[in-house]
Design a protein around this motif. Structure first.
Motif, PDB file in Angstrom:
ATOM      1  N   ARG A  79       0.847  -1.185   0.000  1.00  0.00           N
ATOM      2  CA  ARG A  79       0.000   0.000   0.000  1.00  0.00           C
ATOM      3  C   ARG A  79       0.884   1.236   0.000  1.00  0.00           C
ATOM      4  NH1 ARG A  79      -3.512  -2.503   4.784  1.00  0.00           N
ATOM      5  NH2 ARG A  79      -1.569  -1.966   5.866  1.00  0.00           N
ATOM      6  N   PHE A  80       0.616   2.178  -0.903  1.00  0.00           N
ATOM      7  CA  PHE A  80       1.365   3.426  -0.904  1.00  0.00           C
ATOM      8  C   PHE A  80       0.937   4.268   0.293  1.00  0.00           C
ATOM      9  CE2 PHE A  80       1.706   2.513  -5.536  1.00  0.00           C
ATOM     10  CZ  PHE A  80       3.090   2.483  -5.605  1.00  0.00           C
ATOM     11  N   THR A  81       1.918   4.820   1.006  1.00  0.00           N
ATOM     12  CA  THR A  81       1.623   5.649   2.167  1.00  0.00           C
ATOM     13  C   THR A  81       2.126   7.084   1.992  1.00  0.00           C
ATOM     14  OG1 THR A  81       3.672   4.925   3.248  1.00  0.00           O
ATOM     15  CG2 THR A  81       1.665   3.655   3.716  1.00  0.00           C
ATOM     16  N   PHE A  82       2.864   7.331   0.916  1.00  0.00           N
ATOM     17  CA  PHE A  82       3.292   8.685   0.576  1.00  0.00           C
ATOM     18  C   PHE A  82       3.698   8.686  -0.886  1.00  0.00           C
ATOM     19  CE2 PHE A  82       6.567  11.901  -0.144  1.00  0.00           C
ATOM     20  CZ  PHE A  82       5.994  13.034   0.419  1.00  0.00           C
ATOM     21  N   VAL A  83       3.263   9.693  -1.637  1.00  0.00           N
ATOM     22  CA  VAL A  83       3.641   9.821  -3.045  1.00  0.00           C
ATOM     23  C   VAL A  83       3.869  11.299  -3.346  1.00  0.00           C
ATOM     24  CG1 VAL A  83       2.931   9.526  -5.442  1.00  0.00           C
ATOM     25  CG2 VAL A  83       2.325   7.775  -3.754  1.00  0.00           C
ATOM     26  N   TRP A  84       4.967  11.585  -4.021  1.00  0.00           N
ATOM     27  CA  TRP A  84       5.218  12.957  -4.468  1.00  0.00           C
ATOM     28  C   TRP A  84       5.551  12.924  -5.948  1.00  0.00           C
ATOM     29  CZ3 TRP A  84       9.491  16.861  -2.629  1.00  0.00           C
ATOM     30  CH2 TRP A  84       9.058  18.159  -2.935  1.00  0.00           C
ATOM     31  N   ALA A  85       4.609  13.393  -6.741  1.00  0.00           N
ATOM     32  CA  ALA A  85       4.747  13.385  -8.205  1.00  0.00           C
ATOM     33  C   ALA A  85       5.011  14.802  -8.711  1.00  0.00           C
ATOM     34  CB  ALA A  85       3.487  12.828  -8.844  1.00  0.00           C
ATOM     35  N   GLY A  86       5.437  14.878  -9.976  1.00  0.00           N
ATOM     36  CA  GLY A  86       5.585  16.168 -10.633  1.00  0.00           C
ATOM     37  C   GLY A  86       7.009  16.598 -10.910  1.00  0.00           C
ATOM     38  N   TRP A  87       8.004  15.906 -10.344  1.00  0.00           N
ATOM     39  CA  TRP A  87       9.390  16.297 -10.568  1.00  0.00           C
ATOM     40  C   TRP A  87       9.857  15.927 -11.979  1.00  0.00           C
ATOM     41  CZ3 TRP A  87      12.849  18.886  -7.469  1.00  0.00           C
ATOM     42  CH2 TRP A  87      12.407  19.185  -6.169  1.00  0.00           C
ATOM     43  N   GLU A  88      10.687  16.782 -12.549  1.00  0.00           N
ATOM     44  CA  GLU A  88      11.216  16.535 -13.890  1.00  0.00           C
ATOM     45  C   GLU A  88      12.051  15.253 -13.914  1.00  0.00           C
ATOM     46  OE1 GLU A  88      11.759  19.149 -12.033  1.00  0.00           O
ATOM     47  OE2 GLU A  88      11.319  21.021 -13.093  1.00  0.00           O
ATOM     48  N   GLY A  89      12.101  14.627 -15.070  1.00  0.00           N
ATOM     49  CA  GLY A  89      12.851  13.389 -15.205  1.00  0.00           C
ATOM     50  C   GLY A  89      14.335  13.537 -14.936  1.00  0.00           C
ATOM     51  N   THR A  90      14.877  14.758 -15.059  1.00  0.00           N
ATOM     52  CA  THR A  90      16.300  14.968 -14.789  1.00  0.00           C
ATOM     53  C   THR A  90      16.594  15.198 -13.308  1.00  0.00           C
ATOM     54  OG1 THR A  90      16.002  17.323 -15.282  1.00  0.00           O
ATOM     55  CG2 THR A  90      16.789  15.908 -17.080  1.00  0.00           C
ATOM     56  N   ALA A  91      15.556  15.359 -12.493  1.00  0.00           N
ATOM     57  CA  ALA A  91      15.765  15.607 -11.064  1.00  0.00           C
ATOM     58  C   ALA A  91      16.314  14.350 -10.397  1.00  0.00           C
ATOM     59  CB  ALA A  91      14.450  16.019 -10.407  1.00  0.00           C
ATOM     60  N   HIS A  92      17.346  14.497  -9.584  1.00  0.00           N
ATOM     61  CA  HIS A  92      17.959  13.348  -8.939  1.00  0.00           C
ATOM     62  C   HIS A  92      17.132  12.905  -7.738  1.00  0.00           C
ATOM     63  CE1 HIS A  92      20.888  10.771  -6.926  1.00  0.00           C
ATOM     64  NE2 HIS A  92      21.484  10.693  -8.105  1.00  0.00           N
ATOM     65  N   ASP A  93      17.131  11.599  -7.467  1.00  0.00           N
ATOM     66  CA  ASP A  93      16.370  11.046  -6.350  1.00  0.00           C
ATOM     67  C   ASP A  93      16.728  11.719  -5.030  1.00  0.00           C
ATOM     68  OD1 ASP A  93      15.179   9.294  -8.090  1.00  0.00           O
ATOM     69  OD2 ASP A  93      16.381   7.555  -7.515  1.00  0.00           O
ATOM     70  N   THR A  94      17.999  12.026  -4.836  1.00  0.00           N
ATOM     71  CA  THR A  94      18.442  12.643  -3.586  1.00  0.00           C
ATOM     72  C   THR A  94      17.797  14.004  -3.372  1.00  0.00           C
ATOM     73  OG1 THR A  94      20.567  11.507  -3.687  1.00  0.00           O
ATOM     74  CG2 THR A  94      20.445  13.458  -2.290  1.00  0.00           C
ATOM     75  N   ARG A  95      17.733  14.788  -4.423  1.00  0.00           N
ATOM     76  CA  ARG A  95      17.135  16.121  -4.318  1.00  0.00           C
ATOM     77  C   ARG A  95      15.660  16.014  -3.943  1.00  0.00           C
ATOM     78  NH1 ARG A  95      16.085  20.350  -9.310  1.00  0.00           N
ATOM     79  NH2 ARG A  95      15.153  22.012  -8.053  1.00  0.00           N
ATOM     80  N   ILE A  96      14.944  15.104  -4.598  1.00  0.00           N
ATOM     81  CA  ILE A  96      13.522  14.930  -4.315  1.00  0.00           C
ATOM     82  C   ILE A  96      13.315  14.465  -2.877  1.00  0.00           C
ATOM     83  CG2 ILE A  96      11.437  13.663  -4.996  1.00  0.00           C
ATOM     84  CD1 ILE A  96      12.683  13.407  -7.800  1.00  0.00           C
TER      85      ILE A  96
END
Length: 227
Positions: A79-96
């Protein structure tokens, strides 16, 4: 935008105190009692998007097409308990990730004291967020193609990957086909790997307790090897 705002309240843990040990861990000898303080897993995925040609460049990363980089948290019931969408494909996972845990308005479910999330190599390894040992075999296909896990670190990485892949299976149950970065993990020294390290070095004040989770990870590794 409306759905994203609603998600802050709708997509959330059933119990934010995380008092109960997940059944998947409690009833599986591969994980119990080694990961008894693990609560959920964090990962990211790239989803194809349709966007105006004049705005596409930031969304075109190494997938070669416009994508969103979505960060999600999943429990062991898929079950998803948190989702954050909308970041550009070039954005690094660490930054998000760093933005997600710092912005109060996102209501990120921070783990209580003594608990932690499992994260993969694309995220910072810091207190409350346990990643694998770097520069060691980690992804399950690597073990399937090669010899069995050998040594304390590989044994830990194999168990860590096996447990954390719950979120990858959850992504797989969604109708769209996500692009999983785990399939083409960049080796140390690549441009994106350096970007992650550089960004992490800018956040030293927030990663100052890394030794706490390092000690916990080493303890689990030794227990797994001699268990």
């Amino acid at each position: 935008m409306a759905v994203s705002r609603m998600a802050v309240d709708i997509i959330s843990p059933i119990n934010r105190e995380f008092k109960d040990i997940p059944k998947k861990i409690r009833e599986d000898e591969r994980y119990w009692p080694y990961f008894k303080d693990c609560i959920e897993a964090i990962d990211g995925t790239h989803v194809p998007v349709t966007i105006s040609p004049t705005k596409q460049i930031p969304f075109i990363g190494r997938k070669g097409i416009p994508t969103q980089n979505i960060m999600a948290v999943c429990d062991f019931h898929m079950r998803f308990t948190f989702v954050w969408a909308g970041w550009e494909g070039t954005a690094h996972d660490t930054r998000i990730f760093m933005e997600a845990i710092r912005k109060e308005e996102l209501h990120f479910p921070h783990p209580p004291r003594g608990k932690y999330y499992l994260v993969d190599a694309g995220y910072p390894h810091m207190n409350e967020y346990m990643g694998p040992y770097r520069r060691e075999r980690y992804h399950l296909p690597d073990f399937r193609r090669g010899p069995r896990p050998m040594g304390m670190r590989e044994i830990f990485n194999h168990a860590h990957s096996s447990l954390r892949c719950t979120i990858e299976r959850t992504f797989g149950d969604i109708e769209f086909k996500p692009y999983d970065d785990d399939e083409d993990y960049l080796p140390p020294g690549s441009m994106e790997d350096e970007e992650a390290e550089n960004y992490s070095s800018m956040q030293q004040s927030e990663i100052s307790n890394e030794n706490v989770i390092n000690i916990e990870r080493d303890y689990i590794s030794i227990s797994l090897m001699h268990g």
